[in-house]
Design a protein around this motif. Structure first.
Motif, PDB file in Angstrom:
ATOM      1  N   ALA A 119     -49.195 148.769   2.467  1.00 26.32           N
ATOM      2  CA  ALA A 119     -48.425 149.415   1.544  1.00 26.32           C
ATOM      3  C   ALA A 119     -47.810 150.612   1.632  1.00 26.32           C
ATOM      4  CB  ALA A 119     -49.121 149.644  -0.245  1.00 26.32           C
ATOM      5  N   PHE A 120     -48.198 152.118   1.955  1.00 29.34           N
ATOM      6  CA  PHE A 120     -48.036 153.029   2.445  1.00 29.34           C
ATOM      7  C   PHE A 120     -46.349 153.041   3.700  1.00 29.34           C
ATOM      8  CE2 PHE A 120     -48.174 157.173   5.431  1.00 29.34           C
ATOM      9  CZ  PHE A 120     -48.155 158.350   3.736  1.00 29.34           C
ATOM     10  N   PHE A 121     -46.630 151.881   4.790  1.00 29.76           N
ATOM     11  CA  PHE A 121     -45.575 152.270   5.563  1.00 29.76           C
ATOM     12  C   PHE A 121     -44.401 151.687   5.054  1.00 29.76           C
ATOM     13  CE2 PHE A 121     -44.111 149.690   9.701  1.00 29.76           C
ATOM     14  CZ  PHE A 121     -44.221 150.713  10.037  1.00 29.76           C
TER      15      PHE A 121
ATOM     16  N   GLY B  96     -39.020 152.600   3.191  1.00 33.26           N
ATOM     17  CA  GLY B  96     -37.927 152.596   2.255  1.00 33.26           C
ATOM     18  C   GLY B  96     -37.869 153.600   0.924  1.00 33.26           C
ATOM     19  N   GLY B  97     -38.177 154.497   1.336  1.00 32.63           N
ATOM     20  CA  GLY B  97     -38.122 155.882   0.518  1.00 32.63           C
ATOM     21  C   GLY B  97     -37.155 156.673   1.473  1.00 32.63           C
ATOM     22  N   GLU B  98     -36.920 158.104   0.812  1.00 36.65           N
ATOM     23  CA  GLU B  98     -36.314 159.451   1.386  1.00 36.65           C
ATOM     24  C   GLU B  98     -36.453 159.830   2.224  1.00 36.65           C
ATOM     25  OE1 GLU B  98     -33.639 161.621  -1.359  1.00 36.65           O
ATOM     26  OE2 GLU B  98     -33.231 159.854  -3.009  1.00 36.65           O
TER      27      GLU B  98
ATOM     28  N   PHE C 190     -55.245 149.855  15.775  1.00 31.29           N
ATOM     29  CA  PHE C 190     -55.608 150.879  14.575  1.00 31.29           C
ATOM     30  C   PHE C 190     -53.969 151.327  15.184  1.00 31.29           C
ATOM     31  CE2 PHE C 190     -59.279 150.650  16.402  1.00 31.29           C
ATOM     32  CZ  PHE C 190     -59.979 150.855  15.919  1.00 31.29           C
ATOM     33  N   ALA C 191     -53.386 151.947  13.722  1.00 28.87           N
ATOM     34  CA  ALA C 191     -51.929 152.230  13.288  1.00 28.87           C
ATOM     35  C   ALA C 191     -52.336 153.883  12.962  1.00 28.87           C
ATOM     36  CB  ALA C 191     -51.496 151.157  12.595  1.00 28.87           C
ATOM     37  N   VAL C 192     -51.381 154.741  13.447  1.00 30.44           N
ATOM     38  CA  VAL C 192     -51.165 155.688  12.947  1.00 30.44           C
ATOM     39  C   VAL C 192     -49.443 156.542  12.482  1.00 30.44           C
ATOM     40  CG1 VAL C 192     -51.285 158.156  13.813  1.00 30.44           C
ATOM     41  CG2 VAL C 192     -52.888 156.972  14.858  1.00 30.44           C
ATOM     42  N   ILE C 193     -49.980 156.942  11.387  1.00 34.01           N
ATOM     43  CA  ILE C 193     -48.151 157.502  10.309  1.00 34.01           C
ATOM     44  C   ILE C 193     -48.561 158.830  10.841  1.00 34.01           C
ATOM     45  CG2 ILE C 193     -46.819 157.270   8.730  1.00 34.01           C
ATOM     46  CD1 ILE C 193     -47.888 155.027   7.985  1.00 34.01           C
ATOM     47  N   HIS C 194     -47.643 159.646  11.068  1.00 35.64           N
ATOM     48  CA  HIS C 194     -47.726 160.898  11.823  1.00 35.64           C
ATOM     49  C   HIS C 194     -46.552 161.638  11.605  1.00 35.64           C
ATOM     50  CE1 HIS C 194     -49.304 164.844  13.909  1.00 35.64           C
ATOM     51  NE2 HIS C 194     -50.136 164.052  14.182  1.00 35.64           N
ATOM     52  N   PRO C 195     -46.704 162.858  10.957  1.00 35.46           N
ATOM     53  CA  PRO C 195     -45.425 163.694  11.359  1.00 35.46           C
ATOM     54  C   PRO C 195     -44.185 163.959  13.150  1.00 35.46           C
ATOM     55  CG  PRO C 195     -46.467 164.686   9.446  1.00 35.46           C
ATOM     56  CD  PRO C 195     -47.363 163.348  11.173  1.00 35.46           C
TER      57      PRO C 195
END
Length: 313
Positions: free
Chosen positions: A146-148, A153-155, A211-216
């Protein structure tokens, strides 16, 4: 009389009370059950302004809007509202309201109130269970997806990366030490991953030992450093009287770029992970994008090559 008694008992057992507010003098009338909801002594004189203050600010706003509309249009409403009782207890009340008119004007608003605190608590617990992986406490695959999808899809507010993390040697733990040891290994992996990337936007367990990581990230080099932290932090030995098993980690990473679908970005990182596995594991591979794509992602993201990787020993 017998039916009235049964009616009252049934409503009490269902945690339902009846309320009425006469208009325009705002005089409230409650059955004893409603008094109990608000932790007030039955038959205590009621001042509507004081009762309204027991609703949380958000619920108070919603209630006032629904009430004003009902009085104006004659249409009833149902609303779940949160209150903080006279004794400081937090409760959820489901309010059902009807309006009675006389000579073209609203004469009274009335209905039932039901204590739905237990229902709300259960729903919140189920939501938390859906969001969290029970074993590791990390986010679940459902919450990750959901977050990914949302950030893809966002700006683009800031550049983010997707890192897919896979444990090397986990199968040996399950096969030789048993599933309990495997569960313990995953718990340790979750803790180590969280410690390795404390600034991650999300860390999730998306499969057995995946595992998955979303990182700046500010640059391809920055992303390489993040991957290095993961590989170094998730390297440990499981020691038993009969066997020692080395746990290492493989990482595939990609920059999340606007205009690419979540499926394509995930596949890019997944392919990079597969290449690490094929090359001997215990390392990372970052698939960088073309210069135009990087510039779309973030003005400071520049990397001349298409990809780079590292083995850590």
């Amino acid at each position: 009389m017998h039916l009235r008694e049964l009616f009252d008992r049934s409503f009490k057992a269902a945690r339902i009370g009846v309320w009425e507010c006469s208009l325009p003098d705002q005089t409230l009338s409650w059955t004893n059950t409603v008094y109990e909801f608000f932790d007030l002594i039955p038959q205590t004189p009621l001042a509507r302004d004081e009762i309204v203050e027991l609703y949380t600010p958000e619920s108070r706003k919603l209630l006032n809007e629904a009430r004003e509309k009902a009085i104006r249009t004659g249409e009833g409403f149902t609303l779940d509202a949160q209150i903080v009782t006279a004794k400081g207890n937090s409760r959820w009340i489901r309010i059902t309201a009807c309006v009675e008119f006389a000579n073209g004007s609203a004469e009274r608003i009335f209905g039932v109130k039901q204590d739905v605190t237990a229902e709300k608590t259960m729903v919140e617990q189920l939501r938390r269970l859906a969001d969290r992986d029970i074993l590791t406490g990390l986010m679940s695959r459902t919450r990750f997806e959901a977050f990914f999808n949302e950030i893809c899809g966002g700006e683009c507010q800031r550049t983010r990366s997707l890192l897919l993390v896979d444990l090397d040697g986990f199968k040996s733990v399950n096969d030789t030490l048993g599933h309990q040891a495997g569960d313990d290994c995953l718990k340790v992996a979750g803790r180590r991953l969280s410690q390795a990337v404390p600034d991650a936007d999300m860390i999730a367990r998306i499969g057995g030992d995946e595992f998955a990581v979303i990182h700046p990230c500010s640059s391809a080099e920055d992303l390489a450093q993040i991957a290095t932290y993961i590989v170094e932090g998730m390297n440990w030995m499981i020691s038993t009287p009969t066997k020692n098993i080395q746990i290492t980690t493989s990482v595939g990473a990609a920059v999340i770029v606007p205009g690419q679908t979540p499926k394509d970005i995930f596949a890019t990182a997944d392919n990079a992970l597969y290449e690490v596995k094929s090359a001997g594991r215990n390392g990372f591979r970052i698939v960088s994008l073309s210069r135009p794509a990087l510039e779309i992602a973030h003005g400071t993201l520049h990397n001349e090559g298409n990809s780079f990787s590292s083995r850590i020993f």
